[in-house]
Write an enzyme that holds these catalytic residues in place. Structure first.
Site, PDB file in Angstrom:
ATOM      1  N   ASN A  48       0.872  -1.183   0.000  1.00 37.76           N
ATOM      2  CA  ASN A  48       0.000   0.000   0.000  1.00 37.76           C
ATOM      3  C   ASN A  48       0.903   1.225   0.000  1.00 37.76           C
ATOM      4  OD1 ASN A  48      -1.805   2.053   0.442  1.00 37.76           O
ATOM      5  ND2 ASN A  48      -2.351   1.411   2.540  1.00 37.76           N
ATOM      6  N   TRP A  49       0.999   1.863  -1.157  1.00 41.01           N
ATOM      7  CA  TRP A  49       1.940   2.985  -1.288  1.00 41.01           C
ATOM      8  C   TRP A  49       1.430   4.259  -0.624  1.00 41.01           C
ATOM      9  CZ3 TRP A  49       4.059   2.905  -7.045  1.00 41.01           C
ATOM     10  CH2 TRP A  49       4.690   1.667  -7.272  1.00 41.01           C
ATOM     11  N   LYS A  50       0.157   4.288  -0.272  1.00 40.90           N
ATOM     12  CA  LYS A  50      -0.431   5.510   0.305  1.00 40.90           C
ATOM     13  C   LYS A  50      -0.154   6.680  -0.651  1.00 40.90           C
ATOM     14  CE  LYS A  50      -0.097   3.313   4.772  1.00 40.90           C
ATOM     15  NZ  LYS A  50       0.042   3.411   6.216  1.00 40.90           N
ATOM     16  N   HIS A  89      -9.456   1.427   4.997  1.00 35.33           N
ATOM     17  CA  HIS A  89      -8.167   1.579   5.690  1.00 35.33           C
ATOM     18  C   HIS A  89      -8.349   2.530   6.871  1.00 35.33           C
ATOM     19  CE1 HIS A  89      -4.016   2.657   6.507  1.00 35.33           C
ATOM     20  NE2 HIS A  89      -3.682   1.541   5.887  1.00 35.33           N
ATOM     21  N   GLU A 125      -6.618   4.902   7.925  1.00 35.16           N
ATOM     22  CA  GLU A 125      -6.377   6.323   7.612  1.00 35.16           C
ATOM     23  C   GLU A 125      -7.614   6.950   6.988  1.00 35.16           C
ATOM     24  OE1 GLU A 125      -2.729   5.680   5.468  1.00 35.16           O
ATOM     25  OE2 GLU A 125      -1.790   5.108   7.363  1.00 35.16           O
ATOM     26  N   GLU A 146      -5.236  -4.645  10.817  1.00 28.57           N
ATOM     27  CA  GLU A 146      -4.205  -3.616  10.957  1.00 28.57           C
ATOM     28  C   GLU A 146      -4.444  -2.832  12.241  1.00 28.57           C
ATOM     29  OE1 GLU A 146      -2.283  -2.494   6.942  1.00 28.57           O
ATOM     30  OE2 GLU A 146      -3.976  -1.179   7.260  1.00 28.57           O
ATOM     31  N   GLY A 199       2.825   2.532  10.835  1.00 22.64           N
ATOM     32  CA  GLY A 199       3.783   3.625  10.654  1.00 22.64           C
ATOM     33  C   GLY A 199       4.520   3.999  11.931  1.00 22.64           C
ATOM     34  N   SER A 216       3.717  -1.973  10.362  1.00 19.08           N
ATOM     35  CA  SER A 216       5.165  -2.076  10.538  1.00 19.08           C
ATOM     36  C   SER A 216       5.730  -3.442  10.140  1.00 19.08           C
ATOM     37  CB  SER A 216       5.554  -1.702  11.970  1.00 19.08           C
ATOM     38  OG  SER A 216       5.181  -0.359  12.245  1.00 19.08           O
ATOM     39  N   GLY A 229       2.962  -1.019   4.345  1.00 11.61           N
ATOM     40  CA  GLY A 229       3.017   0.403   4.015  1.00 11.61           C
ATOM     41  C   GLY A 229       4.438   0.831   3.725  1.00 11.61           C
ATOM     42  N   GLY A 230       5.094   1.429   4.718  1.00 11.91           N
ATOM     43  CA  GLY A 230       6.420   2.024   4.533  1.00 11.91           C
ATOM     44  C   GLY A 230       7.426   1.117   3.838  1.00 11.91           C
TER      45      GLY A 230
HETATM   46  P1  13P Z   1       3.203   0.556   7.753  1.00 13.25           P
HETATM   47  O1  13P Z   1       3.701  -0.745   7.145  1.00 13.25           O
HETATM   48  O2  13P Z   1       3.944   1.750   7.244  1.00 13.25           O
HETATM   49  O3  13P Z   1       3.112   0.462   9.229  1.00 13.25           O
HETATM   50  O4  13P Z   1       1.704   0.747   7.199  1.00 13.25           O
HETATM   51  C1  13P Z   1       0.799  -0.289   7.325  1.00 13.25           C
HETATM   52  C2  13P Z   1      -0.421   0.048   6.553  1.00 13.25           C
HETATM   53  O5  13P Z   1      -1.171   0.939   6.909  1.00 13.25           O
HETATM   54  C3  13P Z   1      -0.668  -0.714   5.317  1.00 13.25           C
HETATM   55  O6  13P Z   1      -1.950  -0.488   4.826  1.00 13.25           O
END
Ligand code: 13P
Length: 259
Positions: free
Chosen positions: A12-14, A102, A104, A174, A180, A220, A241-242
């Site tokens: 997930n590149w956000k 998600h 967010e 999640e 993050g 993470s 994510g990251g």
């Molecule tokens: P991180 O891997 O950066 O913690 O993000 C997780 C996430 O929200 C994937 O959708």
């Protein structure tokens, strides 16, 4: 049971990377992965909307078996919804997986359980696979509400779906406090959250759907912790994510069996 479900590793590149960076990333990723990797795990990437067409063109031209994903969509197929993108538009672009709900989007953009359900229905109706997210905040965890929160999100998100639709889906656990933050859930905590989801699916939609639905852990995830997470019986993949923004680290997560 677990070995019948093929893992799905999703990036997930956000709101990161432009379309030129996306093209480079995909070419590098396909260079680092081989057939044995694709045989072991399905892989999806979820770039921002602006990158989807470029990404699709590269994947298609080079026959790269990575699934193209989106991060969000509206539930209506068209209309006066400024700024939104519909599920049929994404399907037309060869998008196969769409994230819904998600944390967010729930926390920053006011997405509700009911809206998540409408999006999941629209994604399925357009022939794509929803990746429906759930997870508790730190305050909910500390108040002992983890199970109640996950249960409520899963129940509400799946309202009105048929058993085989639920079996075809992906649900991600999640925990918000792990996203993050560098604070990964322990493999045992991640397993417990995923088991709550599978139990809920079993209670609402039967054993077959529960055995089929793929449940990802997200929060993470890194090359260093992916193997222990994937060893858990109810964890069928990761929503990253990251660490999905760095082609080296994402490829190592996909190749979790070698870590
Ligand atoms: P991180 O891997 O950066 O913690 O993000 C997780 C996430 O929200 C994937 O959708």
């Amino acid at each position: 049971m677990a070995d019948k479900r093929k893992p799905l590793i999703s990036g997930n590149w956000k709101m990161h990377m432009n379309h030129l960076e996306a093209i480079q990333f995909i070419q590098k990723l396909s260079y680092l992965l081989d057939q044995a990797d694709y045989d072991t795990a399905d892989v999806s990437i979820h770039p921002p909307f602006t990158n989807l067409r470029s990404a699709q063109t590269v994947l298609d031209a080079d026959n790269i078996p990575i699934a193209l994903g989106a991060q969000h969509c509206h539930w209506e197929s068209g209309g006066a919804f400024t700024g939104e993108v519909s599920a049929p538009m994404l399907a037309r672009l060869a998008v196969s997986h769409v994230i819904a709900g998600h944390s967010e989007r729930r926390l920053l953009f006011g997405e509700t359980d009911e809206n998540v359900n409408r999006r999941v229905q629209a994604i399925l109706a357009a022939g794509m696979t929803p990746i429906m997210c759930s997870g508790e905040t730190l305050a909910e965890r500390e108040a002992g509400q983890t199970e109640a929160r996950i249960t409520a999100q899963v129940d509400a998100g799946l309202v009105g779906l048929k058993r085989d639709q639920v079996g075809s889906m992906v649900i991600a656990y999640e925990p918000v406090w792990a996203i993050g933050t560098g604070r990964t859930a322990t493999p045992a905590d991640a397993q417990a959250g995923c088991a709550i989801i599978r139990d809920r699916v079993r209670a609402g939609f039967g054993s077959k759907a529960a055995a089929q639905v793929r449940i990802q852990y997200g929060g993470s995830v890194k090359p260093i912790n992916i193997a222990d997470l994937m060893a858990q019986p109810d964890i069928d993949g990761a929503l990253v994510g990251g660490a999905s923004l760095e082609v080296e680290s994402f490829s190592r997560i996909v190749r979790f069996r070698l870590q």
